[in-house]
Design an enzyme around this catalytic site. Sequence first.
Site, PDB file in Angstrom:
ATOM      1  CG  HIS A 265      35.238  16.699  48.973  1.00 35.49           C
ATOM      2  ND1 HIS A 265      34.965  15.567  48.245  1.00 35.49           N
ATOM      3  CD2 HIS A 265      34.414  16.652  50.056  1.00 35.49           C
ATOM      4  CE1 HIS A 265      34.041  14.856  48.866  1.00 35.49           C
ATOM      5  NE2 HIS A 265      33.672  15.488  49.952  1.00 35.49           N
TER       6      HIS A 265
ATOM      7  CD  GLN B  23      27.675  11.300  58.476  1.00 34.35           C
ATOM      8  OE1 GLN B  23      28.403  11.872  59.261  1.00 34.35           O
ATOM      9  NE2 GLN B  23      27.445  11.793  57.266  1.00 34.35           N
TER      10      GLN B  23
HETATM   11  O1  PAF Z   1      29.162  15.949  54.457  1.00 36.02           O
HETATM   12  C1  PAF Z   1      29.883  15.019  54.888  1.00 36.02           C
HETATM   13  O2  PAF Z   1      30.769  14.511  54.209  1.00 36.02           O
HETATM   14  C2  PAF Z   1      29.638  14.489  56.298  1.00 36.02           C
HETATM   15  O3  PAF Z   1      28.289  14.505  56.619  1.00 36.02           O
HETATM   16  C3  PAF Z   1      30.473  15.230  57.377  1.00 36.02           C
HETATM   17  C4  PAF Z   1      30.082  16.690  57.479  1.00 36.02           C
HETATM   18  C5  PAF Z   1      31.956  15.123  57.033  1.00 36.02           C
HETATM   19  C6  PAF Z   1      30.258  14.587  58.743  1.00 36.02           C
HETATM   20  O4  PAF Z   1      30.618  13.259  58.741  1.00 36.02           O
END
Ligand code: PAF
Length: 283
Positions: free
Chosen positions: A40, A64
């Site tokens: 990140h 998700q």
């Molecule tokens: O990759 C992630 O951490 C997630 O899928 C995202 C893009 C932040 C969407 O919730």
Amino acid sequence: MNAPIVVDSVAALRAQVRDWRQAGLGVAMVPTMGALHDGHISLIRIALERADRCVVSIFVNPTQFAPTEDLDKYPRQLARDLDRLRDAGAHLAFTPGVAEMYPTGFATRISVGGPSSGLETDFRPNFFDGVATVVAKLFLQTAPDWAVFGEKDYQQLCVVRQLCRDLDLPVEIIGAPTVRDARGLAMSSRNAYLGEAELDVARQLNVILRRTAAELASGANEIRATSIATEALAQAGFQKVDYVAAREAVTLAPWRCDRDGRLLAAAWLGTTRLIDNVEIRST
Ligand code: PAF
């Protein structure tokens, strides 16, 4: 470095971004679910190379996750994440709660076709609808000029590009190379679930993918090479292999050996599902 501004409402986010825009500043965004790691941080670094201001969203997006997945145990460590954001030079952390993102009565779902078919979708059927919906919301809330996504989640990156193209979202999507440890393991928040012995097995994922991609690039039969890779993952200690598949690099359509491609895989170590991918460079 200054601590980032922390806001948890869309109104406060919009007000801050509006102030920056009035001052003529460019804004980049890095969407995350927190549990920030060096991967990140590399996305934030790339964002700051382009933009004057960097917004990082931290939101563990329930839509998700399937009911059987790790939503409840997904690592949440906001104080540590904010320290990392300060050190990385991010300007704003957007940390909405579920009610801010999905208020009572929320009833919209965005479903992207094309690159979302197959691979992850075969095993996590609602995953990309959840990702596309939350990413579209984050883009509309933040209105960034750029957004940075890691190539580690390669299919997600392709789906987000498709989403922006199809909905004319005025955001330039930047794909960032996967950050790995010294022995090739891709950084992932889910690595936190693994013990030392499992981490050693996890590292074989990239080794086997790289070897298979090199074989494919030099003309190996795709079905044979991917089944040998599946077998090698099982031998290495993965309990279950969801897929090892070669795809065309942009559309994720079946790979044609005269084109650059991507070799993608997902496999389980105990209750932890790992994904990775590598380039297939056609010669
Ligand atoms: O990759 C992630 O951490 C997630 O899928 C995202 C893009 C932040 C969407 O919730």
